[in-house]
Design an enzyme around this catalytic site. Sequence first.
Site, mmCIF file in Angstrom:
data_model
loop_
_atom_site.group_PDB
_atom_site.id
_atom_site.type_symbol
_atom_site.label_atom_id
_atom_site.label_comp_id
_atom_site.label_asym_id
_atom_site.label_seq_id
_atom_site.Cartn_x
_atom_site.Cartn_y
_atom_site.Cartn_z
ATOM 1 N N ASP A 110 -2.310 4.073 -5.110
ATOM 2 C CA ASP A 110 -1.692 3.872 -6.433
ATOM 3 C C ASP A 110 -1.295 5.204 -7.042
ATOM 4 O O ASP A 110 -1.852 6.253 -6.710
ATOM 5 C CB ASP A 110 -2.683 3.164 -7.370
ATOM 6 C CG ASP A 110 -3.967 3.964 -7.536
ATOM 7 O OD1 ASP A 110 -4.428 4.532 -6.522
ATOM 8 O OD2 ASP A 110 -4.497 4.038 -8.658
ATOM 9 N N GLU A 111 -0.365 5.131 -7.958
ATOM 10 C CA GLU A 111 -0.008 6.268 -8.820
ATOM 11 C C GLU A 111 0.146 7.586 -8.055
ATOM 12 O O GLU A 111 -0.315 8.630 -8.520
ATOM 13 C CB GLU A 111 -1.047 6.424 -9.939
ATOM 14 C CG GLU A 111 -1.039 5.238 -10.873
ATOM 15 C CD GLU A 111 -2.134 5.293 -11.937
ATOM 16 O OE1 GLU A 111 -1.810 5.030 -13.098
ATOM 17 O OE2 GLU A 111 -3.302 5.566 -11.606
HETATM 18 C C1 ACM Z 1 -4.799 1.565 -10.966
HETATM 19 O O1 ACM Z 1 -5.156 1.050 -12.041
HETATM 20 N N1 ACM Z 1 -4.276 2.784 -10.964
HETATM 21 C C2 ACM Z 1 -4.924 0.860 -9.707
#
Ligand code: ACM
Length: 528
Positions: A332-333
């Site tokens: 993620d991110e």
């Molecule tokens: C997330 O909340 N960055 C998975």
Amino acid sequence: MRQHHRTLRLLGSLLLVAMGVSVTGAAPAQAASPTPLDRVVPAPASVAPSGSPYRITPDTRIRVDDSREARRTGEYLATVLRPSTGYRLPVTAHGAGGIRLRLAEGPFGAEGYRLDSGRKGVTITAAKPAGLFHGVQTLRQLLPPAVEKDSVQPGPWLVAGGTIQDTPRYGWRGAMLDVSRHFFTVDQVKRYIDQLALYKINKLHLHLSDDQGWRIAIDSWPRLATYGGSTQVGGGPGGHYTKADYKEIVRYAASRYLEVVPEIDMPGHTNAALASYAELNCDGVAPPLYTGTDVGFSSLCVGKEITYDFVDDVIRELAALTPGRYLHIGGDEAHSTSHADYVKFMDRVQPIVAEYGKTVIGWHQLTGANPSRGALAQYWGLDGTSAEEKAQVAAAARGGTGIILSPADRIYLDMKYTADTPLGLDWAGLVEVKRSYDWDPGTYLPGAPASAIRGVEAPLWTETIAKSADIEYMAFPRLAGAAELGWSPASTHEWEAYKVRLAAQGPRWEALGIGYYRSPQVPWQTAE
Ligand code: ACM
């Protein structure tokens, strides 16, 4: 005047008796009518009340099949019941009546059970040990909340008569705990595991690494834990699990029929690793440790071979600690990794997970790369997530990627309930109890086939969460709703009925020492 008072008192007592409340003795009295069979969270698949209740007495035995698992669950039940009932409750393969835990063929699946209750006894039947354990959680909720206390309570200990047949809607009913932003000890994790077990949650996802801390000992890269784990958000001392600690968490979770899913978040969210080893950085310079709460600023160096030696070592050692099937690689991110690098990285890393015998899970951004065969994507979007992003996840689901649903504006347990909630964040919005419950996993993600939905998971990120009481205030009551979304048939799903069942959990949480958010949306019962 005196006479008048006595008459009033007598009238009051008669009223209490009529209401089923004992007026003898100093200890607080309990209702003499048993909890209705359907007042259980998560809602059982089918409930048929009939006949007389069963009463647990000083002579009750817990009868188990001659199997290690049935005996173990029998002992667990005895451990719950003995302190509050004060009864001996021997766990035995002999005798008749009492509480019986029985493994037998039947239409129960891997986790289902049947509970039959009547004057002579309660029998829980399941095909697999996990089913017996879940049946025992139902039995707990059918007993008065005071059964959870650790000192002798007056009873009576009645279980309503009838039959419950129960099997989960989804095989994945998870909770995630972020032990990176703030570190939580083995005992704190065990406490949460016990709370999860009460609601038939079967996966504990541990977010073991992030910018602020690396929490698991890796022998081949020791500074990850000793240096990378040495602080946390706000600059406290942090901590990490030794391999023995971690094995103890895995063992304890397994004893409650939860599978631990470890996550090492990559290629972003990696400042703690980059700070520990300069050679992991593209420029060869280690950044300082980080104790703030920004996201998206760190990345492993996708172009360096040592990155894949590192990932191989970490995944090999973590896989060796993991009896479960899954290994979560985050994803993620990754805002400091180009899209091309992200795809390249995931193409290199997913086969490493397979090489060590595990199945990949990634946050749903993994669907923007090439999810490997059998991989699961954990969707954490919200109502406002772009149609394109939702369509990308749905297309992956149609292509065979399983989906775990963790919509941030529904079941991120770290979102504030209201603007006044002292803990938590609000980037996904304010999430009151009704909003967190009132959605259907089967139809939630447009274009994703219902068969691709593996279940539901409630993450708890811990930027603002530092102790068990904080975990509990954010998890309760919303965790119970997430558990119900994962377990109960869609046909039972109804807020008006749910809020009444949920309200009945309040006194149980009080008995367990859980300080929960008393949402005004829920008609809480007062403690008995
Ligand atoms: C997330 O909340 N960055 C998975």
